[in-house]
Scaffold this active site. Structure first.
Site, PDB file in Angstrom:
ATOM      1  N   GLU A 185       0.831  -1.204   0.000  1.00  6.49           N
ATOM      2  CA  GLU A 185       0.000   0.000   0.000  1.00  6.49           C
ATOM      3  C   GLU A 185       0.861   1.248   0.000  1.00  6.49           C
ATOM      4  O   GLU A 185       1.878   1.312   0.683  1.00  6.49           O
ATOM      5  CB  GLU A 185      -0.901   0.023   1.227  1.00  6.49           C
ATOM      6  CG  GLU A 185      -2.227  -0.627   0.936  1.00  6.49           C
ATOM      7  CD  GLU A 185      -2.477  -1.815   1.804  1.00  6.49           C
ATOM      8  OE1 GLU A 185      -1.792  -1.944   2.828  1.00  6.49           O
ATOM      9  OE2 GLU A 185      -3.357  -2.614   1.455  1.00  6.49           O
ATOM     10  N   HIS A 203      -0.804  -6.636  11.630  1.00  5.87           N
ATOM     11  CA  HIS A 203      -1.688  -7.725  11.193  1.00  5.87           C
ATOM     12  C   HIS A 203      -1.353  -9.056  11.869  1.00  5.87           C
ATOM     13  O   HIS A 203      -1.014 -10.021  11.190  1.00  5.87           O
ATOM     14  CB  HIS A 203      -1.592  -7.926   9.672  1.00  5.87           C
ATOM     15  CG  HIS A 203      -1.964  -6.735   8.852  1.00  5.87           C
ATOM     16  ND1 HIS A 203      -1.676  -6.643   7.504  1.00  5.87           N
ATOM     17  CD2 HIS A 203      -2.625  -5.602   9.176  1.00  5.87           C
ATOM     18  CE1 HIS A 203      -2.134  -5.491   7.040  1.00  5.87           C
ATOM     19  NE2 HIS A 203      -2.699  -4.832   8.028  1.00  5.87           N
ATOM     20  N   ASN A 258      -4.516  -6.904   3.633  1.00  7.74           N
ATOM     21  CA  ASN A 258      -4.985  -6.496   4.964  1.00  7.74           C
ATOM     22  C   ASN A 258      -6.108  -7.445   5.392  1.00  7.74           C
ATOM     23  O   ASN A 258      -6.979  -7.763   4.595  1.00  7.74           O
ATOM     24  CB  ASN A 258      -5.503  -5.061   4.914  1.00  7.74           C
ATOM     25  CG  ASN A 258      -4.615  -4.175   4.079  1.00  7.74           C
ATOM     26  OD1 ASN A 258      -4.476  -4.418   2.887  1.00  7.74           O
ATOM     27  ND2 ASN A 258      -4.010  -3.202   4.674  1.00  7.74           N
TER      28      ASN A 258
HETATM   29  P1  FDA Z   1      -9.422  -7.294  17.247  1.00 11.60           P
HETATM   30  O1  FDA Z   1      -8.004  -7.114  17.643  1.00 11.60           O
HETATM   31  O2  FDA Z   1     -10.000  -6.327  16.273  1.00 11.60           O
HETATM   32  O3  FDA Z   1     -10.343  -7.218  18.531  1.00 11.60           O
HETATM   33  C1  FDA Z   1     -10.046  -7.874  19.735  1.00 11.60           C
HETATM   34  C2  FDA Z   1     -10.738  -7.137  20.869  1.00 11.60           C
HETATM   35  O4  FDA Z   1     -10.712  -7.957  22.037  1.00 11.60           O
HETATM   36  C3  FDA Z   1     -10.078  -5.822  21.246  1.00 11.60           C
HETATM   37  O5  FDA Z   1     -11.063  -4.812  21.331  1.00 11.60           O
HETATM   38  C4  FDA Z   1      -9.455  -6.104  22.609  1.00 11.60           C
HETATM   39  O6  FDA Z   1      -9.418  -4.974  23.464  1.00 11.60           O
HETATM   40  C5  FDA Z   1     -10.371  -7.168  23.160  1.00 11.60           C
HETATM   41  N1  FDA Z   1      -9.753  -8.074  24.131  1.00 11.60           N
HETATM   42  C6  FDA Z   1      -8.556  -8.696  24.029  1.00 11.60           C
HETATM   43  N2  FDA Z   1      -8.352  -9.507  25.083  1.00 11.60           N
HETATM   44  C7  FDA Z   1      -9.445  -9.395  25.879  1.00 11.60           C
HETATM   45  C8  FDA Z   1      -9.817  -9.982  27.117  1.00 11.60           C
HETATM   46  N3  FDA Z   1      -9.038 -10.877  27.751  1.00 11.60           N
HETATM   47  N4  FDA Z   1     -11.013  -9.613  27.679  1.00 11.60           N
HETATM   48  C9  FDA Z   1     -11.825  -8.711  27.050  1.00 11.60           C
HETATM   49  N5  FDA Z   1     -11.502  -8.135  25.865  1.00 11.60           N
HETATM   50  C10 FDA Z   1     -10.346  -8.470  25.290  1.00 11.60           C
HETATM   51  N6  FDA Z   1      -6.564  -4.473   8.747  1.00 11.60           N
HETATM   52  C11 FDA Z   1      -7.179  -4.272   7.565  1.00 11.60           C
HETATM   53  O7  FDA Z   1      -7.809  -5.196   7.030  1.00 11.60           O
HETATM   54  N7  FDA Z   1      -7.094  -3.056   6.940  1.00 11.60           N
HETATM   55  C12 FDA Z   1      -6.379  -2.013   7.475  1.00 11.60           C
HETATM   56  O8  FDA Z   1      -6.335  -0.915   6.919  1.00 11.60           O
HETATM   57  C13 FDA Z   1      -5.701  -2.228   8.714  1.00 11.60           C
HETATM   58  N8  FDA Z   1      -4.932  -1.255   9.286  1.00 11.60           N
HETATM   59  C14 FDA Z   1      -4.456  -1.420  10.575  1.00 11.60           C
HETATM   60  C15 FDA Z   1      -3.839  -0.346  11.244  1.00 11.60           C
HETATM   61  C16 FDA Z   1      -3.476  -0.478  12.584  1.00 11.60           C
HETATM   62  C17 FDA Z   1      -2.794   0.678  13.290  1.00 11.60           C
HETATM   63  C18 FDA Z   1      -3.729  -1.687  13.271  1.00 11.60           C
HETATM   64  C19 FDA Z   1      -3.370  -1.859  14.723  1.00 11.60           C
HETATM   65  C20 FDA Z   1      -4.328  -2.746  12.611  1.00 11.60           C
HETATM   66  C21 FDA Z   1      -4.693  -2.624  11.270  1.00 11.60           C
HETATM   67  N9  FDA Z   1      -5.337  -3.664  10.607  1.00 11.60           N
HETATM   68  C22 FDA Z   1      -5.872  -3.463   9.354  1.00 11.60           C
HETATM   69  C23 FDA Z   1      -5.518  -4.981  11.242  1.00 11.60           C
HETATM   70  C24 FDA Z   1      -6.934  -5.200  11.775  1.00 11.60           C
HETATM   71  O9  FDA Z   1      -7.348  -4.107  12.566  1.00 11.60           O
HETATM   72  C25 FDA Z   1      -6.938  -6.507  12.592  1.00 11.60           C
HETATM   73  O10 FDA Z   1      -6.561  -7.557  11.731  1.00 11.60           O
HETATM   74  C26 FDA Z   1      -8.306  -6.817  13.174  1.00 11.60           C
HETATM   75  O11 FDA Z   1      -8.745  -5.778  14.030  1.00 11.60           O
HETATM   76  C27 FDA Z   1      -8.294  -8.134  13.938  1.00 11.60           C
HETATM   77  O12 FDA Z   1      -9.626  -8.475  14.243  1.00 11.60           O
HETATM   78  P2  FDA Z   1      -9.962  -9.514  15.386  1.00 11.60           P
HETATM   79  O13 FDA Z   1     -11.419  -9.778  15.329  1.00 11.60           O
HETATM   80  O14 FDA Z   1      -9.036 -10.660  15.257  1.00 11.60           O
HETATM   81  O15 FDA Z   1      -9.593  -8.801  16.769  1.00 11.60           O
END
Ligand code: FDA
Length: 504
Positions: A356, A442, A480
């Site tokens: 990207e 990711h 992504n």
């Molecule tokens: P996700 O991480 O979204 O959610 C997990 C949740 O569980 C969080 O809210 C966390 O606080 C909570 N949690 C964790 N442990 C817990 C516990 N023990 N008790 C209660 N709650 C708990 N992807 C993409 O496709 N396009 C993009 O443009 C981007 N850009 C990007 C930028 C940045 C800065 C980041 C950090 C990430 C991206 N990503 C991305 C990646 C994308 O955001 C990521 O792959 C997904 O959010 C993952 O989704 P999940 O459902 O796996 O968990």
């Protein structure tokens, strides 16, 4: 007490969690979501919900004393970071020995902090990564369902071609073309019509005010505005915030008992609760769900969990890099924080890369072209339970990222050669470094589909226990990942509700 029994608990509020909660709610199942972060809907003293990128405050970070921005330096000087008060802010950087992982914290998980890039993977690569999943069904039903549930949209190309806010992307495209490479538009959940009005000056700016990693105050359709809003609309779903699940055990009647810590936004413990449920869906992300199951296996509360839990982790080949342009080729002082173009060289048999063209919205001309490359790296890491720290530790070495760096280098060497340009060595910390290979956005894997679970995310060894998030994907998906996480969750939860929940 033994806690109140709820039919279904969903841990987390990211992509996998949000899909599960919506479909459970629609099926009439009372569902409780437990999220360790905050609900981001109240303006702070400055009138904004989220803080800006260039002058971050405590809202930016999850319990840090200093912000840890991915692009912390310019000319090797740490200009972007600030000392802050520890607080339940929106972006976390989980630092392991040789890899740091950025994750979102709050209602919406990663959707609150991510770039919104909504990319459906190449079908051939999806089939290579998850061969046991019916790709016909995914591409005809579940990817379209995910794109529609997420409200994915395409940029208006005529506007893109003339706006100053995407000069950086057009420059990156031209330089890729000079090297014989083609680019593709990247769909997004950001409201492109809103962005056009930002450019007109008729609405408050968000993407055009450099907002993204610490939250967008406007424009972005994060999960709290799509799947989670729809889930709450069923009347069957409730969300508890600042509730962190610590332990999981199973009782003799087959129900699950969770220990949950409720904190205030400063980190003070308010209560330790026990909550029990019949069906338990883990959507805490690759790091979170894997840690919960590892802890349960290693401390013996769920002793029959598979040895596969913790395995198959990867950073999706994430490598950032930057190039220095000539004085006559400026990238613009005005840059949208939402990327719109990707260099697509995935069909290159030697070094498949999807890169990207990322903004560097510094508010002044930098002559920098920045990229997030996604390479195909077969290396995998493993999570192990560290009993002393009571946390999952990641076994992953810097050398394991060498194949991804080599692939990114091969692509950008071509671009540099064709344009007589060089790398920037000053943007990724205080060392001389052209490739950021020590952090990722990711994280994928840890509870891999078909290994730690069955082919639908049912955790091996236990009934009514499911993994729904990015931990199911074995370390790489080539683009992504959130569209794939969402679509896979749609597929799995449809089957689970039909066979395990409404039937039982
Ligand atoms: P996700 O991480 O979204 O959610 C997990 C949740 O569980 C969080 O809210 C966390 O606080 C909570 N949690 C964790 N442990 C817990 C516990 N023990 N008790 C209660 N709650 C708990 N992807 C993409 O496709 N396009 C993009 O443009 C981007 N850009 C990007 C930028 C940045 C800065 C980041 C950090 C990430 C991206 N990503 C991305 C990646 C994308 O955001 C990521 O792959 C997904 O959010 C993952 O989704 P999940 O459902 O796996 O968990």
């Amino acid at each position: 007490s033994d806690g109140t029994l709820v039919p279904a608990v969903v841990v987390g509020t990211g992509y996998g969690a949000a899909v599960s909660a919506l479909r459970l709610g629609e099926a009439g199942i009372s569902t409780l979501m437990l999220e360790m972060g905050q609900l981001w809907n109240q303006p702070g003293p400055d009138g904004n919900i989220f803080c800006g990128t260039l002058a971050p405050d405590k809202r930016s970070s999850w319990f840090k004393t200093r912000t840890e921005a991915p692009l912390g330096s310019f000319l090797w000087l740490d200009l972007a970071n600030r000392d802050i008060e520890p607080y339940a802010g929106v972006l976390d950087r989980v630092n392991f020995d040789q890899m740091s992982v950025y994750v979102g914290r709050g209602v919406g998980g990663g959707s609150l902090v991510n770039g919104g890039m909504a990319v459906t993977p190449r079908r051939s690569y999806f089939e290579e990564v998850l061969p046991q999943v019916d790709a016909d069904e995914m591409y005809s039903t579940y990817f379209p369902r995910a794109n529609s549930g997420l409200r994915v949209k395409n940029v208006d190309e005529a506007w893109f071609e003339q706006t100053e806010w995407y000069q950086y992307a057009r420059v990156g495209r031209e330089q890729a073309r000079n090297a014989g490479l083609s680019t593709t538009f990247v769909p997004n959940v950001y409201d492109w019509d809103y962005m056009r009005r930002e450019a007109d000056g008729s609405v408050p700016k968000s993407a055009l005010a450099a907002e993204v990693i610490y939250g967008n105050n406007h424009g972005k359709v994060s999960l709290d505005k799509s799947y989670l809003a729809d889930a709450l609309g069923t009347g069957k779903v409730a969300i508890e915030t600042l509730h962190q699940v610590k332990t999981i055990r199973q009782r003799n009647d087959g129900t699950y008992l969770l220990t949950v810590e409720q904190k205030d936004a400063q980190g003070g413990l308010l209560a330790t609760k026990e909550i029990s449920c019949r069906h338990l869906f883990l959507g805490a992300g690759s790091l979170g769900s894997t840690e919960l199951l590892l802890r349960a296996r290693e401390t013996g509360t769920l002793a029959d969990l598979s040895p596969e839990i913790g395995g198959g982790w990867g950073p999706n080949g994430n490598i950032m890099t930057a190039r220095a342009n000539h004085m006559w080729n400026p990238t613009g002082s005005n840059q949208s924080s939402i990327p719109a173009l990707g260099i697509d060289d995935w069909d290159n048999p030697d070094n498949p890369v999807f890169a990207e063209i990322a903004p560097m919205p510094a508010g002044l001309e930098t002559w920098v072209s920045l990229y997030l490359a996604i390479a195909k790296n077969p290396e995998r890491g493993t999570f192990v339970y560290d009993a002393a720290k009571d946390r999952a530790d990641l076994r992953w070495t810097r050398e394991q990222n060498a194949p991804a760096v080599a692939a990114a280098k091969s692509l950008f060497d071509r671009i540099n050669k064709a344009n007589s340009t060089i790398y920037r060595y000053d943007l990724f910390g205080s060392q001389i470094k052209a490739f950021a290979d020590d952090f990722c956005y990711h994280p994928l894997g840890g509870c891999v589909l078909g290994k730690a679970t069955d082919n639908y995310g049912r955790v091996t060894g236990y009934k009514n226990l499911y993994v729904t998030d990015g931990s199911l994907i074995p370390g790489s998906i080539g683009v992504n990942p959130f569209v794939t996480i969402t679509a896979l969750a749609e597929r799995n939860v449809e089957r689970i509700i039909k066979e395990d929940v409404t039937g039982s």
